[in-house]
Design an enzyme around this catalytic site. Structure first.
Site, PDB file in Angstrom:
ATOM      1  N   GLU A  38       0.804  -1.212   0.066  1.00 26.42           N
ATOM      2  CA  GLU A  38       0.068  -0.125   0.093  1.00 26.42           C
ATOM      3  C   GLU A  38       0.958   1.270   0.183  1.00 26.42           C
ATOM      4  O   GLU A  38       1.787   1.348   0.915  1.00 26.42           O
ATOM      5  CB  GLU A  38      -0.833  -0.005   1.052  1.00 26.42           C
ATOM      6  N   GLU A  79      -3.956   1.642   9.798  1.00 29.14           N
ATOM      7  CA  GLU A  79      -3.767   1.224   8.252  1.00 29.14           C
ATOM      8  C   GLU A  79      -4.187  -0.064   7.890  1.00 29.14           C
ATOM      9  O   GLU A  79      -4.724  -0.327   6.872  1.00 29.14           O
ATOM     10  CB  GLU A  79      -2.351   1.765   7.861  1.00 29.14           C
ATOM     11  N   GLU A  86     -11.034  -2.431   2.884  1.00 25.77           N
ATOM     12  CA  GLU A  86     -11.156  -2.098   1.708  1.00 25.77           C
ATOM     13  C   GLU A  86     -11.034  -3.393   0.796  1.00 25.77           C
ATOM     14  O   GLU A  86     -11.861  -3.798  -0.092  1.00 25.77           O
ATOM     15  CB  GLU A  86     -10.091  -1.329   1.045  1.00 25.77           C
TER      16      GLU A  86
END
Length: 129
Positions: A38, A79, A86
């Site tokens: 990411e 995160e 997601e």
């Protein structure tokens, strides 16, 4: 030419004792490797390095270092959870939906709030508060 058959991967059977601990460590390592994919996580690690350089320059106390470290670790935890949300949202709702948007927006808000906490802390240290 014939297509090769690849069976569906089987879910690993949970193991006990030391093997369970080793399995958990492997899952954590795999999660860290996935999180590193990411861009946001890599940028957050970059800001941690910048904050560390600033703290070195300022000669801050051990307590301030520990707080900064804890805040950045908490940021990476948030995160990681945001990324998990997601990933799951993309599987459960592959097409656009308002519910998927809300889930992703709320995860993003959590990360943004952690960033604001860290920025406030660094600012407070800079100002000697």
């Amino acid at each position: 030419m014939t297509a090769s058959f690849s069976p569906k991967p089987q879910r690993p059977t949970p193991r006990a004792g030391l093997r369970h601990i080793l399995d958990a460590a492997t899952y954590s390592r795999d999660g860290a490797l996935r999180l590193w994919q990411e861009t946001a996580a890599r940028l957050e690690c970059g800001t941690a390095v910048l904050a560390a350089v600033l703290f070195l320059f300022l000669g801050v106390s051990l307590r301030q270092w520990l707080i900064l470290t804890a805040l950045y670790l908490a940021l990476l935890m948030v995160e990681a959870l945001n990324t998990a949300i997601e990933v799951l949202t993309n599987v459960v709702s592959p097409h656009w939906s308002i519910e998927a948007k809300h889930a992703k927006d709320l995860g993003s808000l959590a990360v943004g709030l952690m960033l604001a906490i860290i920025a406030g802390y660094v600012a407070a240290v800079l100002l000697g508060l």
